[in-house]
Design an enzyme around this catalytic site. Structure first.
Site, PDB file in Angstrom:
ATOM      1  N   LYS A 130      95.898  -1.745  12.751  1.00 42.41           N
ATOM      2  CA  LYS A 130      95.008  -2.297  13.761  1.00 42.41           C
ATOM      3  C   LYS A 130      94.031  -3.260  13.086  1.00 42.41           C
ATOM      4  CE  LYS A 130      92.440  -0.847  17.869  1.00 42.41           C
ATOM      5  NZ  LYS A 130      91.970   0.291  18.682  1.00 42.41           N
ATOM      6  N   GLU A 151      91.392  12.814  29.794  1.00 39.35           N
ATOM      7  CA  GLU A 151      90.220  13.122  30.612  1.00 39.35           C
ATOM      8  C   GLU A 151      90.369  14.424  31.379  1.00 39.35           C
ATOM      9  OE1 GLU A 151      90.351   8.794  29.737  1.00 39.35           O
ATOM     10  OE2 GLU A 151      91.809  10.199  30.612  1.00 39.35           O
ATOM     11  N   ARG A 177      90.331  10.005  36.836  1.00 36.79           N
ATOM     12  CA  ARG A 177      91.617  10.623  36.525  1.00 36.79           C
ATOM     13  C   ARG A 177      91.498  12.151  36.501  1.00 36.79           C
ATOM     14  NH1 ARG A 177      94.170   7.494  31.439  1.00 36.79           N
ATOM     15  NH2 ARG A 177      96.082   7.753  32.625  1.00 36.79           N
TER      16      ARG A 177
END
Length: 633
Positions: free
Chosen positions: A282, A366, A394
């Protein structure tokens, strides 16, 4: 000077490039990303990491016929560059500009809109199944980050798609990061995976050997299968995906275009579910992003040479939360914090350093975060769950069923509530009042300034039931130091300026809009009453009755959609009690709000001081036309 990138207008333009030219193009794309994102802001480190991966994908497959689904969609910038949108990058994430996420309205190459994590495999399996049922021929590829693979929905999809009757290609982009560093057992297991060449060679040898034997008895065949399975457990670390029904290929160097194309072609030739494990870095190619990928995950404008952010540094609402949680954690030994892959972004970084055993990063999960918090609360702890508004939706079922139904003392720190801005429709936090306020027992507060934020957080931590604190993205509002505010009392708002005929009742940060509107009206001799709701649920019935009985017009102002919002609840309450006071709600329209700056979007949708003042003027003008004032101050 012309570059290779200048000649790329469509994925088909990659077909004639040599391996060396592909490598040159990769570096040109990285430079293009740096030059543009440093000006517009956006998701940088994730896109720097998928340059070669995206190039190899588009050289091997034929988009838009073949469907590529990105998870999460913020890693699709290179995909956009290669699919004819390079010239639009100066407008990235701006109003009416290029979206920072895949958007099918923008291009036929965007097969599925993805702004939240862990959804790609489910969507890809659906597309692949539709393809088969309609007897069509095209490839479906889901590109999912290892951070997204921490979400349970990804495993639900793997379990369903691995039955083998539908061809599907899943590319696991393993960069050991989500927004922050990954957590849990999966990243550890992925790091153990090295190579499986020995297993593949041995398996292929057995297959060829069996093909030469005309007839094999069932006992021998079963024995061979058992040997192959045991051999797989000994030689292959990717056995998890094999057991779920996927052919596992990898790991492969995600920055080697030639190797990537080879393994992609191998997957294309198979007629069963395939998972390709790709290792990437990344922030690849830009040292500041490689060293601090989290900081450059989503970044505002910055200086390329130094990596420093352009513009003033300010205190955010998230930082106020984090700093005060540290203070409260010293006071309450049972206070713990939970986040879903966003320790830094939700302001919990300092907390994690000081109290490492009392902060829990559960990954992009979540639903698990909320029920985990319920378990902690049941065990005697005081959990504070810090999650973005758009992502908390969610976990609606878990909030209702696992927390509120049992009246557990869980604090929901709802970050990025209201208009978020540049990330657009998938990230606007404009639904939380609607999906929380109707749940029995749920208390919802909204601070209007830093002082209120601190006071409400202290109140929430001591509250004996489920309670939510909603606050926006960006710079925290600092009220004048001399301003006195009453203590927090459950379900009570207050009037802080008394006027005549018109009252303005605001939610959270909309208070500053009403104060500025009142200053504009004062110049015209108009003096409205100003009130701060403080609590969205339960609503302050006493305050509403006082305002309705003493004013002709009550205007409510909130940064939330109209339906299910605070204003609608106020109007319903007063209408049921037949108060003659007119109620006008100022809220966002019932639509998906596009990208743009927070300030411009609020202004465009009439949530600004000028619009509030104009609403009052129009009402008073109408009243004078009908015979003057109904009530005197």
């Amino acid at each position: 000077m012309n570059t290779l990138l200048d000649a790329i207008h469509d994925p088909s333009d990659l077909r004639g490039l040599s391996d060396q030219e592909m490598d040159v193009l990769a570096e040109e794309i990285r430079q293009f990303l740096l030059e543009n994102v440093s000006q517009t802001g956006g998701h940088l480190s994730s896109n720097l990491g998928v340059v070669e991966l995206t190039l190899a994908l588009h050289k091997t497959f034929s988009s838009p016929k073949d469907k590529i689904i990105w998870d999460v969609g913020h890693q699709s910038y290179v995909h956009k560059i290669l699919t004819g949108r390079k010239d639009k990058f100066p407008s990235l994430r701006k109003e009416d500009g290029l979206s920072g996420f895949p958007k099918e309205e923008e291009s036929p190459h965007d097969a599925f809109n993805t702004g939240h994590a862990s959804t790609s495999i489910s969507a890809a399996y659906g597309l692949a199944k539709a393809r088969d049922l309609q007897h069509e021929e095209y490839e479906v590829i889901a590109v999912i980050g290892d951070g997204s693979l921490t979400g349970g929905m990804a495993y639900e999809a793997l379990n369903n798609a691995g039955k083998g009757e539908t061809k599907l290609i899943v590319i696991l982009n393993d960069n050991q990061m989500s927004i922050s560093s990954n957590v849990g057992i999966l990243p550890y297991r992925l790091s153990q995976i090295r190579t499986r060449h020995l297993y593949l060679e041995t398996k292929e040898g057995i297959r060829k050997g069996l093909a030469k034997i005309p007839k094999i008895g069932i006992p021998i065949s079963n024995w061979i299968r058992r040997v192959k399975r045991r051999m797989k457990y000994m030689l292959v670390s990717g056995v998890l995906f094999e057991e779920l029904g996927f052919v596992y290929l990898g790991p492969v160097d995600g920055h080697n275009c030639k190797e990537l194309q080879k393994v992609f072609q191998q997957a294309r030739n198979l007629d069963e579910p395939v998972l390709i494990h790709v290792r990437t870095v990344k922030g690849k190619g830009y040292e500041p992003a490689e060293e601090n990928a989290t900081r450059f995950h989503g970044v505002p404008s910055f200086d390329i040479e130094s990596g420093n952010i352009v513009g003033s540094v300010f205190e955010s609402w998230s930082e106020v939360l984090g700093r005060n949680l540290v203070r409260l954690a010293r006071k309450y030994d049972n206070l713990v914090a939970i986040t879903a892959a966003m320790v830094q972004n939700t302001g919990l970084e300092e907390f994690s350093h000081i109290f490492p055993d009392r902060v829990f990063d559960v990954g992009i999960a979540e639903e698990h975060a909320v029920t985990f918090a319920a378990g902690l609360a049941k065990g005697g702890l005081k959990p504070v769950v810090a999650i973005y508004s758009s992502f908390l939706q969610r976990a609606y079922d878990q909030i209702l069923h696992d927390v509120c139904l049992q009246n557990l003392p869980v604090v929901f720190a709802i970050d990025r509530s209201g208009i978020v801005g540049e990330d657009g429709e998938t990230h606007q936090g404009i639904y939380d009042i609607a999906y929380l306020s109707h749940i029995p027992g749920m208390t919802i507060m909204a601070p209007s300034c830093r002082l209120e934020m601190v006071a409400m957080l202290e109140y929430a931590v001591s509250y004996p039931g489920p309670i939510a604190l909603r606050y926006p993205k960006g710079r925290v509002y600092i009220a004048p130091s001399e301003e006195r505010r009453p203590p927090i009392v459950q379900g009570r708002g207050y009037i802080y300026k008394r006027g005549a005929r018109v009252a303005i009742l605001t939610v959270g940060v909309c208070r500053s809009m009403a104060e500025k509107a009142a200053k504009l009206l004062k110049q015209e001799g108009i003096s409205p009453t100003l009130a701060d709701a403080r609590f969205i649920a339960p609503i302050d019935e006493t305050l509403l009755e006082e305002l309705a009985s003493e004013h002709d017009l009550l205007v409510t102002v909130e940064d939330h959609i109209h339906t299910g919002g605070f204003g609608m609840q106020v109007a319903a309450f007063l209408s049921a009690r037949k108060y003659p006071c007119e109620v006008q709600t100022m809220a966002l329209p019932d639509k998906f709000i596009e990208q743009g700056t927070r300030e411009s979007l609020l202004t465009n949708y009439g949530l600004c001081p000028d619009a509030i003042a104009e609403r009052v003027r129009k009402f008073l003008a109408r009243g004078e036309h009908n015979g003057g004032k109904k009530r005197e101050a």
